[in-house]
Scaffold this active site. Structure first.
Site, PDB file in Angstrom:
ATOM      1  N   SER A  13       0.824  -1.219   0.000  1.00  0.00           N
ATOM      2  CA  SER A  13       0.000   0.000   0.000  1.00  0.00           C
ATOM      3  C   SER A  13       0.853   1.261   0.000  1.00  0.00           C
ATOM      4  CB  SER A  13      -0.991  -0.004   1.162  1.00  0.00           C
ATOM      5  OG  SER A  13      -0.342   0.195   2.392  1.00  0.00           O
ATOM      6  N   ASN A  14       2.027   1.225   0.630  1.00  0.00           N
ATOM      7  CA  ASN A  14       2.911   2.406   0.556  1.00  0.00           C
ATOM      8  C   ASN A  14       3.445   2.596  -0.858  1.00  0.00           C
ATOM      9  OD1 ASN A  14       3.367   3.917   3.156  1.00  0.00           O
ATOM     10  ND2 ASN A  14       3.512   1.793   3.874  1.00  0.00           N
ATOM     11  N   LEU A  93      18.852  -6.041   6.184  1.00  0.00           N
ATOM     12  CA  LEU A  93      19.872  -5.938   5.138  1.00  0.00           C
ATOM     13  C   LEU A  93      21.261  -5.862   5.758  1.00  0.00           C
ATOM     14  CD1 LEU A  93      17.811  -3.434   3.039  1.00  0.00           C
ATOM     15  CD2 LEU A  93      18.362  -5.785   2.358  1.00  0.00           C
ATOM     16  N   HIS A 109       9.005   3.166   8.689  1.00  0.00           N
ATOM     17  CA  HIS A 109       8.886   2.270   9.839  1.00  0.00           C
ATOM     18  C   HIS A 109       7.642   2.667  10.637  1.00  0.00           C
ATOM     19  CE1 HIS A 109      10.101  -0.383  13.059  1.00  0.00           C
ATOM     20  NE2 HIS A 109       9.805   0.593  13.890  1.00  0.00           N
ATOM     21  N   THR A 141      20.627   2.884   7.773  1.00  0.00           N
ATOM     22  CA  THR A 141      22.024   2.676   8.154  1.00  0.00           C
ATOM     23  C   THR A 141      22.145   1.231   8.631  1.00  0.00           C
ATOM     24  OG1 THR A 141      21.562   3.416  10.394  1.00  0.00           O
ATOM     25  CG2 THR A 141      22.330   5.107   8.833  1.00  0.00           C
ATOM     26  N   GLN A 173      -1.395   7.756   7.664  1.00  0.00           N
ATOM     27  CA  GLN A 173      -0.358   8.796   7.708  1.00  0.00           C
ATOM     28  C   GLN A 173       0.879   8.369   6.920  1.00  0.00           C
ATOM     29  OE1 GLN A 173      -1.345  11.710   8.795  1.00  0.00           O
ATOM     30  NE2 GLN A 173      -3.262  10.607   9.159  1.00  0.00           N
TER      31      GLN A 173
HETATM   32  N1  NHR Z   1      18.326  -3.165   7.265  1.00  0.00           N
HETATM   33  C1  NHR Z   1      19.189  -2.384   7.898  1.00  0.00           C
HETATM   34  N2  NHR Z   1      20.467  -2.740   7.867  1.00  0.00           N
HETATM   35  N3  NHR Z   1      18.827  -1.263   8.553  1.00  0.00           N
HETATM   36  C2  NHR Z   1      17.530  -0.920   8.613  1.00  0.00           C
HETATM   37  O1  NHR Z   1      17.197   0.172   9.271  1.00  0.00           O
HETATM   38  C3  NHR Z   1      16.552  -1.724   7.968  1.00  0.00           C
HETATM   39  C4  NHR Z   1      17.007  -2.866   7.291  1.00  0.00           C
HETATM   40  C5  NHR Z   1      16.094  -3.722   6.663  1.00  0.00           C
HETATM   41  C6  NHR Z   1      14.752  -3.471   6.738  1.00  0.00           C
HETATM   42  C7  NHR Z   1      12.827  -2.210   7.628  1.00  0.00           C
HETATM   43  C8  NHR Z   1      12.516  -2.581   9.091  1.00  0.00           C
HETATM   44  C9  NHR Z   1      11.258  -1.900   9.621  1.00  0.00           C
HETATM   45  O2  NHR Z   1      10.887  -0.814   9.152  1.00  0.00           O
HETATM   46  C10 NHR Z   1      14.294  -2.355   7.438  1.00  0.00           C
HETATM   47  C11 NHR Z   1      15.184  -1.468   8.040  1.00  0.00           C
HETATM   48  C12 NHR Z   1      12.505  -6.353   8.897  1.00  0.00           C
HETATM   49  C13 NHR Z   1      12.863  -6.701  10.181  1.00  0.00           C
HETATM   50  C14 NHR Z   1      13.036  -8.158  10.575  1.00  0.00           C
HETATM   51  O3  NHR Z   1      13.266  -8.461  11.732  1.00  0.00           O
HETATM   52  C15 NHR Z   1      13.100  -5.705  11.089  1.00  0.00           C
HETATM   53  C16 NHR Z   1      12.975  -4.381  10.721  1.00  0.00           C
HETATM   54  C17 NHR Z   1      12.621  -4.030   9.423  1.00  0.00           C
HETATM   55  C18 NHR Z   1      12.373  -5.020   8.516  1.00  0.00           C
HETATM   56  N4  NHR Z   1      12.962  -9.099   9.609  1.00  0.00           N
HETATM   57  C19 NHR Z   1      13.148 -10.530   9.806  1.00  0.00           C
HETATM   58  C20 NHR Z   1      14.568 -10.945   9.348  1.00  0.00           C
HETATM   59  O4  NHR Z   1      15.058 -11.934   9.911  1.00  0.00           O
HETATM   60  C21 NHR Z   1      12.182 -11.370   8.992  1.00  0.00           C
HETATM   61  C22 NHR Z   1      10.751 -11.063   9.333  1.00  0.00           C
HETATM   62  C23 NHR Z   1       9.788 -11.621   8.298  1.00  0.00           C
HETATM   63  O5  NHR Z   1      10.218 -12.131   7.242  1.00  0.00           O
HETATM   64  O6  NHR Z   1       8.577 -11.510   8.540  1.00  0.00           O
HETATM   65  O7  NHR Z   1      15.118 -10.341   8.424  1.00  0.00           O
HETATM   66  O8  NHR Z   1      10.647  -2.403  10.579  1.00  0.00           O
HETATM   67  C1  GAR Z   2       3.680  -0.657   6.743  1.00  0.00           C
HETATM   68  O1  GAR Z   2       2.955  -0.345   7.906  1.00  0.00           O
HETATM   69  C2  GAR Z   2       5.153  -0.402   6.957  1.00  0.00           C
HETATM   70  O2  GAR Z   2       5.420   0.726   7.749  1.00  0.00           O
HETATM   71  C3  GAR Z   2       5.547  -1.637   7.696  1.00  0.00           C
HETATM   72  O3  GAR Z   2       4.807  -2.693   7.121  1.00  0.00           O
HETATM   73  C4  GAR Z   2       3.647  -2.158   6.495  1.00  0.00           C
HETATM   74  C5  GAR Z   2       3.711  -2.479   5.030  1.00  0.00           C
HETATM   75  O4  GAR Z   2       2.501  -2.158   4.416  1.00  0.00           O
HETATM   76  N1  GAR Z   2       6.947  -1.907   7.562  1.00  0.00           N
HETATM   77  C6  GAR Z   2       7.570  -2.712   8.385  1.00  0.00           C
HETATM   78  O5  GAR Z   2       7.048  -3.194   9.370  1.00  0.00           O
HETATM   79  C7  GAR Z   2       9.000  -2.988   8.009  1.00  0.00           C
HETATM   80  N2  GAR Z   2       9.498  -3.964   8.875  1.00  0.00           N
HETATM   81  P1  GAR Z   2       2.400  -2.038   2.840  1.00  0.00           P
HETATM   82  O6  GAR Z   2       3.039  -3.309   2.252  1.00  0.00           O
HETATM   83  O7  GAR Z   2       0.934  -2.007   2.577  1.00  0.00           O
HETATM   84  O8  GAR Z   2       3.106  -0.795   2.415  1.00  0.00           O
END
Ligand code: NHR
Ligand code: GAR
Length: 220
Positions: A13-14, A93, A109, A141, A173
């Protein structure tokens, strides 16, 4: 026109909000590709229907994070983007991936960072009993969810909220602030100074956000 690649894992959706802003003439970008790590991401179909090139890269097909990330980076770099946009992308990542895109990789986020980094942010906000919650667009980062903040939106948390109602309020939002953040980036309005974002144009209205709302005397 600047080129962007969007990474998704699900609903998208984003991503749709970015496409809609572009189509409305509010976001001058060329969306050159949408890439998902999940084949069943609903957003892949939405993107394809809009005529955007899509790719699926299965993280489960790789031995480790580094191997997946280097394939992902190779795919992204074929599109030569100016900006890479994480939009509900759910894989952490690696440092080398993030460093390769330093200053041109952003994420949305679903919390007011630095509160609630990581997953399950809405449930955690409800459990903490905070009165204000929201979302954050930030430069990515290596430290998860700790990069320089570009824009945040706050919403009230109501006593009647559950995870569904709260996440829906935040998501509305998200769909406003993400196109704004991308627009600032492509218009070169953002600079990072000492790990903090400066917005070139003086666009920010001075404002106070308090929830529950207070009267002008501050007491009720
Ligand atoms: N990578 C880095 N290095 N830094 C950030 O700030 C990142 C990133 C990768 C993704 C999005 C983040 C969020 O907005 C993001 C920010 C996935 C996880 C996670 O735990 C955490 C935060 C975010 C995205 N993922 C699990 C993993 O083992 C898998 C979870 C799943 O597949 O459902 O990678 O919240
Ligand atoms: C959004 O709420 C986004 O902020 C969040 O997942 C949803 C994705 O919705 N992101 C994370 O939690 C990253 N870990 P969307 O696929 O409809 O955009």
């Amino acid at each position: 026109m600047k080129r962007i690649v969007i990474l998704i894992s699900g609903r998208g959706s984003n991503m749709e909000a970015l496409i809609a802003a572009r189509d409305a003439g509010n976001l001058p970008v060329n969306i050159v590709a949408v890439i998902s790590n999940r084949v069943d991401a609903e957003g892949l179909e939405t993107a394809a229907k809009s005529g955007i090139t899509t790719h699926f890269i299965n993280h489960k097909a790789f031995a480790g994070r580094e191997a997946f990330d280097s394939r992902l980076a190779q795919c992204i770099d074929e599109f030569a983007p100016d900006l890479v946009v994480l939009a509900g992308f759910m894989r952490i990542l690696s440092d080398s991936f993030v460093r390769h895109y330093e200053g041109r990789l952003i994420n949305i986020h679903p919390s007011l960072l630095p509160s609630f980094p990581g997953l399950h942010t809405h449930q955690r906000a409800l459990e903490e009993g905070v009165r204000i919650h929201g979302c954050t667009v930030h430069f990515v980062t290596p430290a998860l969810d700790h990069g320089p903040v570009i824009i945040q939106a706050a919403v009230p948390v109501l006593d009647s909220d559950d995870e569904a109602s709260l996440s829906a309020r935040v998501l509305r939002q998200e769909h406003l602030v993400y196109p704004q953040a991308v627009r600032w980036f492509v218009e070169d309005k953002l600079t990072i100074e000492n790990g903090r974002v400066r917005i070139a144009a003086e666009l920010a209205e001075p404002a106070v956000l308090v929830s529950p709302v207070l009267t002008s005397s501050g007491i009720r």
